[in-house]
Design a protein around this motif. Structure first.
Motif, PDB file in Angstrom:
ATOM      1  N   GLU A 284       0.824  -1.204   0.000  1.00  0.00           N
ATOM      2  CA  GLU A 284       0.000   0.000   0.000  1.00  0.00           C
ATOM      3  C   GLU A 284       0.859   1.255   0.000  1.00  0.00           C
ATOM      4  OE1 GLU A 284      -3.934  -1.723   2.374  1.00  0.00           O
ATOM      5  OE2 GLU A 284      -2.349  -0.667   3.470  1.00  0.00           O
ATOM      6  N   LEU A 285       1.925   1.248   0.776  1.00  0.00           N
ATOM      7  CA  LEU A 285       2.803   2.415   0.820  1.00  0.00           C
ATOM      8  C   LEU A 285       3.543   2.592  -0.500  1.00  0.00           C
ATOM      9  CD1 LEU A 285       2.031   2.367   3.798  1.00  0.00           C
ATOM     10  CD2 LEU A 285       4.448   2.689   4.376  1.00  0.00           C
ATOM     11  N   LEU A 286       3.964   1.475  -1.107  1.00  0.00           N
ATOM     12  CA  LEU A 286       4.705   1.561  -2.362  1.00  0.00           C
ATOM     13  C   LEU A 286       3.798   1.942  -3.534  1.00  0.00           C
ATOM     14  CD1 LEU A 286       7.086  -1.528  -2.025  1.00  0.00           C
ATOM     15  CD2 LEU A 286       7.645   0.890  -1.675  1.00  0.00           C
ATOM     16  N   ARG A 313      13.335  -1.545   0.291  1.00  0.00           N
ATOM     17  CA  ARG A 313      12.278  -1.371  -0.707  1.00  0.00           C
ATOM     18  C   ARG A 313      11.576  -0.022  -0.538  1.00  0.00           C
ATOM     19  NH1 ARG A 313       9.132  -6.949   0.033  1.00  0.00           N
ATOM     20  NH2 ARG A 313       7.796  -6.125  -1.655  1.00  0.00           N
ATOM     21  N   LEU A 314      11.368   0.394   0.702  1.00  0.00           N
ATOM     22  CA  LEU A 314      10.758   1.698   0.937  1.00  0.00           C
ATOM     23  C   LEU A 314      11.647   2.827   0.416  1.00  0.00           C
ATOM     24  CD1 LEU A 314       9.219   1.538   4.530  1.00  0.00           C
ATOM     25  CD2 LEU A 314       7.983   2.062   2.421  1.00  0.00           C
ATOM     26  N   GLN A 316      13.666   2.901  -1.954  1.00  0.00           N
ATOM     27  CA  GLN A 316      13.698   3.040  -3.398  1.00  0.00           C
ATOM     28  C   GLN A 316      12.665   4.059  -3.869  1.00  0.00           C
ATOM     29  OE1 GLN A 316      13.158  -1.004  -4.769  1.00  0.00           O
ATOM     30  NE2 GLN A 316      15.361  -1.423  -4.755  1.00  0.00           N
ATOM     31  N   LYS A 317      11.553   4.165  -3.145  1.00  0.00           N
ATOM     32  CA  LYS A 317      10.537   5.159  -3.474  1.00  0.00           C
ATOM     33  C   LYS A 317      10.634   6.386  -2.588  1.00  0.00           C
ATOM     34  CE  LYS A 317       5.582   5.968  -3.923  1.00  0.00           C
ATOM     35  NZ  LYS A 317       4.231   5.389  -4.014  1.00  0.00           N
ATOM     36  N   PHE A 318      10.901   6.163  -1.293  1.00  0.00           N
ATOM     37  CA  PHE A 318      10.991   7.257  -0.318  1.00  0.00           C
ATOM     38  C   PHE A 318      12.442   7.342   0.165  1.00  0.00           C
ATOM     39  CE2 PHE A 318       6.772   5.263   0.102  1.00  0.00           C
ATOM     40  CZ  PHE A 318       5.932   6.344  -0.137  1.00  0.00           C
ATOM     41  N   PRO A 319      13.292   8.099  -0.521  1.00  0.00           N
ATOM     42  CA  PRO A 319      14.718   8.125  -0.149  1.00  0.00           C
ATOM     43  C   PRO A 319      14.981   8.655   1.252  1.00  0.00           C
ATOM     44  CG  PRO A 319      14.203   9.797  -1.799  1.00  0.00           C
ATOM     45  CD  PRO A 319      13.004   8.924  -1.696  1.00  0.00           C
ATOM     46  N   TYR A 320      13.994   9.351   1.831  1.00  0.00           N
ATOM     47  CA  TYR A 320      14.183   9.895   3.176  1.00  0.00           C
ATOM     48  C   TYR A 320      13.402   9.102   4.224  1.00  0.00           C
ATOM     49  CZ  TYR A 320      16.315  13.651   0.580  1.00  0.00           C
ATOM     50  OH  TYR A 320      17.134  14.370  -0.260  1.00  0.00           O
ATOM     51  N   ALA A 321      13.086   7.849   3.915  1.00  0.00           N
ATOM     52  CA  ALA A 321      12.521   6.962   4.942  1.00  0.00           C
ATOM     53  C   ALA A 321      13.617   6.681   5.969  1.00  0.00           C
ATOM     54  CB  ALA A 321      12.029   5.674   4.316  1.00  0.00           C
ATOM     55  N   VAL A 322      13.334   6.955   7.251  1.00  0.00           N
ATOM     56  CA  VAL A 322      14.378   6.845   8.271  1.00  0.00           C
ATOM     57  C   VAL A 322      14.055   5.839   9.368  1.00  0.00           C
ATOM     58  CG1 VAL A 322      15.311   9.159   7.873  1.00  0.00           C
ATOM     59  CG2 VAL A 322      13.426   8.849   9.493  1.00  0.00           C
ATOM     60  N   THR A 323      12.789   5.473   9.510  1.00  0.00           N
ATOM     61  CA  THR A 323      12.462   4.515  10.562  1.00  0.00           C
ATOM     62  C   THR A 323      11.186   3.772  10.190  1.00  0.00           C
ATOM     63  OG1 THR A 323      11.969   4.274  12.934  1.00  0.00           O
ATOM     64  CG2 THR A 323      11.147   6.248  11.866  1.00  0.00           C
ATOM     65  N   LEU A 324      11.102   2.505  10.633  1.00  0.00           N
ATOM     66  CA  LEU A 324       9.879   1.733  10.401  1.00  0.00           C
ATOM     67  C   LEU A 324       9.654   0.773  11.555  1.00  0.00           C
ATOM     68  CD1 LEU A 324      10.442  -1.462   9.399  1.00  0.00           C
ATOM     69  CD2 LEU A 324      11.158  -0.318   7.333  1.00  0.00           C
ATOM     70  N   SER A 325       8.406   0.397  11.700  1.00  0.00           N
ATOM     71  CA  SER A 325       8.036  -0.610  12.690  1.00  0.00           C
ATOM     72  C   SER A 325       7.033  -1.560  12.043  1.00  0.00           C
ATOM     73  CB  SER A 325       7.432   0.037  13.932  1.00  0.00           C
ATOM     74  OG  SER A 325       6.255   0.770  13.599  1.00  0.00           O
ATOM     75  N   TRP A 326       6.942  -2.761  12.565  1.00  0.00           N
ATOM     76  CA  TRP A 326       6.005  -3.762  12.045  1.00  0.00           C
ATOM     77  C   TRP A 326       4.957  -4.022  13.114  1.00  0.00           C
ATOM     78  CZ3 TRP A 326       6.163  -9.462  13.046  1.00  0.00           C
ATOM     79  CH2 TRP A 326       5.169 -10.134  12.309  1.00  0.00           C
ATOM     80  N   GLN A 327       3.709  -3.758  12.784  1.00  0.00           N
ATOM     81  CA  GLN A 327       2.604  -3.954  13.719  1.00  0.00           C
ATOM     82  C   GLN A 327       1.485  -4.709  12.996  1.00  0.00           C
ATOM     83  OE1 GLN A 327       1.475  -0.201  15.445  1.00  0.00           O
ATOM     84  NE2 GLN A 327       3.521   0.230  16.198  1.00  0.00           N
ATOM     85  N   PRO A 328       1.573  -6.048  12.951  1.00  0.00           N
ATOM     86  CA  PRO A 328       0.544  -6.833  12.261  1.00  0.00           C
ATOM     87  C   PRO A 328      -0.815  -6.634  12.915  1.00  0.00           C
ATOM     88  CG  PRO A 328       1.919  -8.253  13.619  1.00  0.00           C
ATOM     89  CD  PRO A 328       2.572  -6.896  13.615  1.00  0.00           C
ATOM     90  N   PRO A 329      -1.884  -6.752  12.126  1.00  0.00           N
ATOM     91  CA  PRO A 329      -3.224  -6.523  12.673  1.00  0.00           C
ATOM     92  C   PRO A 329      -3.608  -7.494  13.774  1.00  0.00           C
ATOM     93  CG  PRO A 329      -3.336  -7.440  10.451  1.00  0.00           C
ATOM     94  CD  PRO A 329      -1.915  -7.065  10.682  1.00  0.00           C
ATOM     95  N   GLU A 330      -3.114  -8.728  13.695  1.00  0.00           N
ATOM     96  CA  GLU A 330      -3.400  -9.724  14.715  1.00  0.00           C
ATOM     97  C   GLU A 330      -2.094 -10.224  15.295  1.00  0.00           C
ATOM     98  OE1 GLU A 330      -6.257 -10.551  15.889  1.00  0.00           O
ATOM     99  OE2 GLU A 330      -7.471  -9.423  14.451  1.00  0.00           O
ATOM    100  N   PRO A 331      -1.937 -10.228  16.608  1.00  0.00           N
ATOM    101  CA  PRO A 331      -0.696 -10.760  17.188  1.00  0.00           C
ATOM    102  C   PRO A 331      -0.546 -12.236  16.882  1.00  0.00           C
ATOM    103  CG  PRO A 331      -2.348 -10.417  18.892  1.00  0.00           C
ATOM    104  CD  PRO A 331      -2.899  -9.814  17.627  1.00  0.00           C
ATOM    105  N   THR A 332       0.675 -12.672  16.682  1.00  0.00           N
ATOM    106  CA  THR A 332       0.923 -14.089  16.396  1.00  0.00           C
ATOM    107  C   THR A 332       0.641 -14.932  17.628  1.00  0.00           C
ATOM    108  OG1 THR A 332       3.230 -13.881  17.030  1.00  0.00           O
ATOM    109  CG2 THR A 332       2.704 -13.496  14.715  1.00  0.00           C
ATOM    110  N   ALA A 333       0.236 -16.153  17.380  1.00  0.00           N
ATOM    111  CA  ALA A 333      -0.121 -17.050  18.483  1.00  0.00           C
ATOM    112  C   ALA A 333       1.089 -17.801  19.005  1.00  0.00           C
ATOM    113  CB  ALA A 333      -1.187 -18.040  18.023  1.00  0.00           C
ATOM    114  N   HIS A 334       2.231 -17.641  18.343  1.00  0.00           N
ATOM    115  CA  HIS A 334       3.422 -18.380  18.745  1.00  0.00           C
ATOM    116  C   HIS A 334       4.085 -17.728  19.951  1.00  0.00           C
ATOM    117  CE1 HIS A 334       3.085 -20.567  14.959  1.00  0.00           C
ATOM    118  NE2 HIS A 334       2.910 -19.392  14.376  1.00  0.00           N
TER     119      HIS A 334
END
Length: 384
Positions: A284-286, A313-314, A316-334
């Motif tokens: 979606e961001l790309l 990958r970010l 390549q489109k957003f050269p000034y991307a400086v930070t990211l986090s991963w927050q899946p919609p559902e927490p993993t059960a593991h």
């Protein structure tokens, strides 16, 4: 008398590893342009000119360039040391520099030596630049028993200033009293990018400490705000955290007239590179958000499975991307926190559980084969 209040330049600061010197050079040049446009008499910089006690040569060059542009625009400069600055370094040669219209104050022993504006022969403003006061460092000079607090040292400092200003005002009844302080005043809100000035105690001071003065130019907090009609933070000229993405950066113009008449206005500053926070899957961001390709970007990814090489990958489109986090919609059960001995889990199962916990999906067939090979080699070598 027109004063321009600013603070917290933090020259030499980086933003998530990105050099900000060109952004800082640009916005400080804009301040010099405002000085000329509004015929400012003096620029007050309430601490944290540099971001570190020992600035780089490039940072020194940017600050020197800014000072030269402001002086060329016709204003004197009054600057005090903040908690990021080195007082002795910043205050070196201050007496010689004052002759050229640059008044640097970093010595707590000079609290009651105001900068008289426009000059000592015809003073309209007595400006008292209070450098950052570290309680345990200055308490003996101020005659305080230990341990001292920020409230205690600032109270004593301002009491001395009020007494000195009272004497001067009796000689010049139209004289205005202005103080500069680098402190966290009760009632103000931090922006999130400030470094705490508390060392084993409470860092805040009460607004009543500054009673009796016409205006107090505050520094330390990076968001422009009014604590009371006479007490204001100008804020930093640049945003230094994504918490400040919505801030409207400015400098404060203070116009002092006869009596206690005062007019205050905020002059907006240009934004060399805006900040934006985006949330969505990597695709979606790309696929969209083309209007933000020149922004500093903080990405919050919501993919159910952690994408591979998302930052590369970010960027390549957003050269000034400086930070990211991963927050899946559902927490993993593991759950990785498994008691291996009690659960009887095998080493292969443990590795697969770890991968699922970190990535949000199980290993592929190819990856499973590589895991088996690696564990077989470990066992052959005597590993557990």
């Amino acid at each position: 008398m027109r004063l321009l209040h600013t603070s917290d330049w933090h020259v030499g600061r980086t933003f998530h590893g990105r050099d900000l010197l060109e952004d800082q050079r640009s916005v400080l040049a804009a301040i010099a342009e405002l000085v000329a446009e509004h015929r400012v008499d003096a620029v007050l910089i309430a601490g944290d000119l540099y971001d570190r006690a020992v600035p780089s040569a490039d940072a020194i060059a940017v600050l020197t360039e800014a000072f030269s542009a402001i002086r060329a625009a016709g204003a004197q400069i009054v600057a005090s040391a903040g908690n990021h600055d080195s007082g002795p370094r910043l205050g070196a040669f201050s007496d010689f520099l004052a002759a050229g219209g640059l008044h640097l104050r970093a010595d707590p022993q000079r609290l009651v030596e105001p900068v008289l504006l426009p000059d000592a022969a015809a003073p309209e403003v007595a400006c008292y630049p209070v450098p950052y006061l570290e309680p345990e460092v200055v308490r003996r000079r101020l005659g305080l028993p230990g341990p001292a607090s920020h409230q205690a040292v600032m109270s004593v400092a301002l009491q001395h200033i009020r007494e000195d200003f009272g004497r001067r005002k009796r000689e010049h009844p139209e004289l205005h009293g202005v103080a500069m302080a680098h402190a966290f005043v009760v009632g103000a809100s931090p922006a999130g990018s400030e470094r705490s000035i508390a060392v084993g105690g409470v860092e805040s001071v009460g607004a009543e400490v500054f009673d009796g003065l016409d205006y107090v130019a505050l520094g330390h907090l990076h968001g422009a705000q009014q604590v009371s009609p006479q007490l204001r933070y100008s804020g930093s000229p640049l945003a230094y955290s994504f918490n400040e993405a919505g801030h409207r950066k400015s400098v404060t113009l203070v116009e002092l007239a006869a009596g206690r008449s005062m007019r205050i206005s905020e002059l907006p500053l240009p934004v060399p590179r805006p900040l934006v926070e985006l949330t969505g899957t990597l695709q979606e961001l790309l696929a969209g958000y083309g209007e933000y390709t020149e922004h500093y970007l903080s990405a919050r990814l919501t993919d159910p499975v952690r994408p591979l090489e998302p930052m590369r990958r970010l960027q390549q489109k957003f050269p000034y991307a400086v930070t990211l986090s991963w927050q899946p919609p559902e927490p993993t059960a593991h759950t990785v926190g498994v008691d291996v001995a009690r659960a009887g889990i095998t080493d292969v199962e443990l590795v697969h559980t770890f991968i699922a916990e970190c990535r949000g999906s199980t290993a592929t067939a190819t990856e499973a084969g590589l895991i088996d090979q690696a564990l077989a080699l470990a066992r052959a070598g005597g590993g557990e």
